[in-house]
Design an enzyme around this catalytic site. Structure first.
Site, mmCIF file in Angstrom:
data_model
loop_
_atom_site.group_PDB
_atom_site.id
_atom_site.type_symbol
_atom_site.label_atom_id
_atom_site.label_comp_id
_atom_site.label_asym_id
_atom_site.label_seq_id
_atom_site.Cartn_x
_atom_site.Cartn_y
_atom_site.Cartn_z
ATOM 1 N N THR A 186 50.301 -7.215 20.569
ATOM 2 C CA THR A 186 51.232 -7.298 21.700
ATOM 3 C C THR A 186 51.166 -6.068 22.606
ATOM 4 O OG1 THR A 186 52.901 -6.251 20.329
ATOM 5 C CG2 THR A 186 52.922 -8.670 20.424
ATOM 6 N N LYS A 187 50.334 -5.094 22.242
ATOM 7 C CA LYS A 187 50.379 -3.815 22.943
ATOM 8 C C LYS A 187 49.648 -3.856 24.291
ATOM 9 C CE LYS A 187 52.714 -1.490 19.822
ATOM 10 N NZ LYS A 187 53.265 -2.543 18.953
#
Ligand SMILES: Cc1ncc(COP(=O)(O)O)c(C=O)c1O
Lengths: 387, 334
Positions: A186-187
């Site tokens: 998700t980064k």
């Protein structure tokens, strides 16, 4: 193009485009699957991006945190101070090295670790401080650097959220003794799983690198190179934290496209800020002059005055096809930490309030304009309904 | 969507007069998408042979290619003739196949589901169409250009010049003449001349310089050359992206526009037009001047790289993929 009716807006859809796919395929076809030339290139490019001499690629930010603590010589009998408002990994790694996690409260507007609170919590046993750039907002790195010098404590920044950040003009990654980045799915920069440790110190980088690969004196790329030798020594029993080349290949593309994708998230951020300005939700504070927010998480506080509980609003949004998340439940309230260290509710009240009320809305460069419209419409509709 | 589920049909125009730029661009997009290059070609029998040599599979050049079991998820049209392009847009829409169209400077502009004009000065009609991709961030270059951009500092050779004027046979005489005048003006210069996509056997012998057969793109040649002399096609953008200082000499009015626009941005030197004998004579001294002006070369390279990052092909590929994903079920079915 509008999304099909009823389609879900994901919380943080990763942006893996044709270029990442082509790079991964090329890496797979290269015949070298473990850490190799692409990892070296990724480390070099990342170090250049950040402006430090040393970057060590690993398979998670958790690994980077663990290695930083080890390289800093933190161990049994030592204390490490961090924020309660973080992912459990920040505190877990302190436990992994046998040290004791301590907390200090956060600032009520930035939601970042408060240097004054840390100062008050420092004791003779404090060996390291781990500030976390929460949601992508840089901490006051100058204040922490000063604290570190004054108390002879190492500063290890958890920059899992903050790859693009700047603090007082300085790029995050070069502002502390160690900085740890996450490339989790998700980064802002993702390799699926992955992480990077940056430091100005060659000695610390060497230790981290060795400990990331069983404690071996030579890595695989050097051992199998034409001019290399297969011989190596083991000086300490290390870990298996190295990054594979396929991940680095994806990371190199993500790095090259980082600022372009930051601009897209920044635009979404501005749209949210405007669209929610008249709602009874606490929005993220403006960014301090000279800082650059990495725009990782758009988090609002859903406080009782809004008429909603955070969990009820999250459920209502999910019904409307909008996926949200919570960053974070304060770490000291988790069973292990409460039972092992005697932490209780009431000890760090600001962090607890944010922990109870914070809600992260969808934010990703992969969102289409129609997705942003859908989030805004759903939040406005629900929040105003109960007013 | 996995690459193998994605079926893309290209419709491109090519030939000795039109050149092979449109076809090459389709091949670049196919590579960025990870799909086989399947093209319905507007061109002669000889052009079709050239397309096969470039790695294309040829589809029917009628609409049969849009129907059948092999119905594509997307049709990509790269044809500078609006009339021909439009006919295909209409057919595809009738069959419910979404269409992306590629343009330069607005030539052959037609409305489609996704318009792409990666030129420095995109067509006016595209400036206000929401969702269209315009400007050099979407320049559709060889996907390897990014790699050569990174490698250039390590492999660039001094006094090596690349002449790349396009793929058509009409450039042979011009290239031979230019290489002779460059060699006469600067002994010791290594002149490499891109031979385009003709048969190696058909190349005239050269007194000065060497022919380069670069079937797989000019990326490496550009990266190794200290300076390039180019026409105003795709190669000019590739030189910018790689950071090769270049002089542009136009073979067509459209190329003159591109060269002027790139020169205005400081990314290229304007060498004028190949049809002007004065401009041709001026080229050798202009090149000499540039080769001795290290600062000027650095500036050109920096401006070029800032203007064109070479990743446009991937941005376009992502949007084409999205177009395919969101129009399953024939959004435009009549
Ligand atoms: C603040 C913070 N620190 C550390 C981590 C751990 O990162 P990783 O999953 O790469 O180990 C995360 C991951 O979500 C995080 O949010």
């Amino acid at each position: 193009m509008s999304p099909p009716p009823g389609a879900a807006v994901d919380f943080a859809p990763p942006v893996i485009g044709a270029e990442e796919i082509a790079a991964a395929v090329a890496a797979l076809e290269s015949g070298w699957l473990s850490s190799g030339p692409r990892v070296k290139e990724f480390e070099r490019a990342f170090a250049t991006y950040v402006g430090v001499d040393h970057a060590v690629a690993v398979n998670s930010c958790t690994a980077a945190l663990h290695l930083s603590l080890l390289a800093a010589g933190v161990g049994p009998g030592d204390d490490v101070i961090t924020t309660p408002l973080t992912f459990c990994a920040t505190a877990n790694t302190v436990v992994h090295v046998g040290a004791t996690p301590r907390f200090a409260d956060i600032d009520s507007t930035t939601w970042n670790l408060d240097p004054a609170a840390v100062d008050a919590a420092i004791t003779g046993r404090t060996r390291a401080i781990i500030p976390v750039h929460y949601a992508g907002r840089p901490v006051d790195t100058t204040a922490f650097a000063a604290l570190g010098l004054r108390h002879d404590a190492r500063i290890i920044e958890d920059a899992a959220h903050c790859v693009e950040g700047r603090s007082a003009g300085a790029k995050i990654g070069g502002t502390a003794d160690f900085t740890c980045f996450s490339f989790y799915a998700t980064k802002n920069l993702t390799t699926g799983e992955g992480g990077m440790l940056t430091t100005h110190s060659a000695a610390w980088a060497d230790t981290a690198r060795r400990m990331s690969l069983h404690g071996m004196s030579r890595d695989g790329w050097t051992r199998y190179a034409r001019t290399g030798t297969a011989l190596y020594d083991v000086v300490t029993p290390g870990f298996k934290y190295n990054m594979p080349d396929v991940m680095a290949a994806i990371g190199l593309v993500q790095l090259a496209r980082l600022d372009e994708r930051w601009r897209r998230r920044d635009a979404i951020w501005q749209r949210y800020d405007e669209a929610f300005s008249d709602l009874p939700l606490t929005r993220p504070a403006p960014v301090a002059a000279g800082d650059r927010h990495a725009r990782h998480l758009y988090t609002v506080l859903v406080e009782p005055e809004s008429g909603w509980s955070r969990d009820a609003l999250a459920a209502a949004l999910r019904e409307s096809g909008i996926m949200t998340s919570v960053h974070f439940r304060a770490v000291h309230l988790f069973t292990y930490y409460a039972e092992t260290f005697g932490f209780r509710r009431g000890m760090w009240p600001v962090a607890e309030r944010v922990s109870d009320c914070t809600l992260s809305l969808p934010l990703s460069a992969g969102m289409r304009e129609a997705d942003v419209d859908a989030v805004i419409a759903a939040v406005r509709r629900h929040v105003r309904r109960l007013r | 969507m996995a690459a193998h589920e994605l079926r893309v049909l290209f419709r491109a125009a090519a030939g000795p007069r039109l050149g092979f730029g449109h076809l090459i661009r389709c091949r670049s997009l196919a590579r960025a998408l990870g799909v086989p290059p399947l093209v319905s070609l507007r061109g002669t029998a000889r052009t079709r042979q050239a397309a096969v040599r470039l790695g294309f599979s040829l589809a029917d050049d009628g609409t049969q290619a849009l129907r059948d079991g092999g119905r594509p998820c997307v049709l990509v049209i790269d044809d500078p003739s609006a009339e021909h392009a439009d006919a295909w847009v209409i057919r595809a829409r009738r069959l419910g196949v979404p269409v992306a169209t590629v343009h330069d400077l607005g030539l052959g502009y037609v409305t489609s589901d996704l318009g792409i004009d990666g030129s420095v000065r995109p067509h006016r009609a595209m400036r206000d169409r929401l969702g269209d991709l315009r400007g050099p961030a979407y320049a559709m270059l060889d996907p390897d250009v990014v790699r050569w951009r990174e490698r250039r500092p390590a492999i660039v050779e001094p006094r090596r010049v690349l002449l790349a004027l396009g793929g058509g046979s009409y450039v042979f005489a011009l290239a031979a003449r230019l290489s002779a005048s460059l060699a006469a003006a600067h002994p010791g210069l290594r002149v490499r001349i891109a031979a385009g996509f003709t048969d190696a056997q058909r190349l005239p012998p050269l007194r000065h310089g060497e022919w380069v057969m670069a079937r797989h793109g000019l990326g490496e040649e550009l990266a190794r050359a200290s300076v390039a002399v180019l026409a105003g096609g795709v190669t000019a953008y590739e030189a910018c992206a790689i950071g090769t200082p270049a002089i542009g000499i136009a073979l067509t009015p459209a190329q003159a526009l591109t060269i002027r626009a790139l020169a205005d941005a400081g990314a290229l030197r304007d060498g004028g037009s190949a049809s002007n004998p004065r401009h041709l004579t001026r080229l050798a001294p202009q090149l000499a001047h540039l080769l001795h002006d290290a600062r000027g070369m650095r500036r050109l390279a920096a401006a070029g790289q800032a203007l064109v990052d070479g990743r446009g092909i991937f941005r376009v590929a992502d949007r084409v993929r999205e177009l395919a994903r969101h129009s399953k079920g024939g959004r435009h079915a009549a």
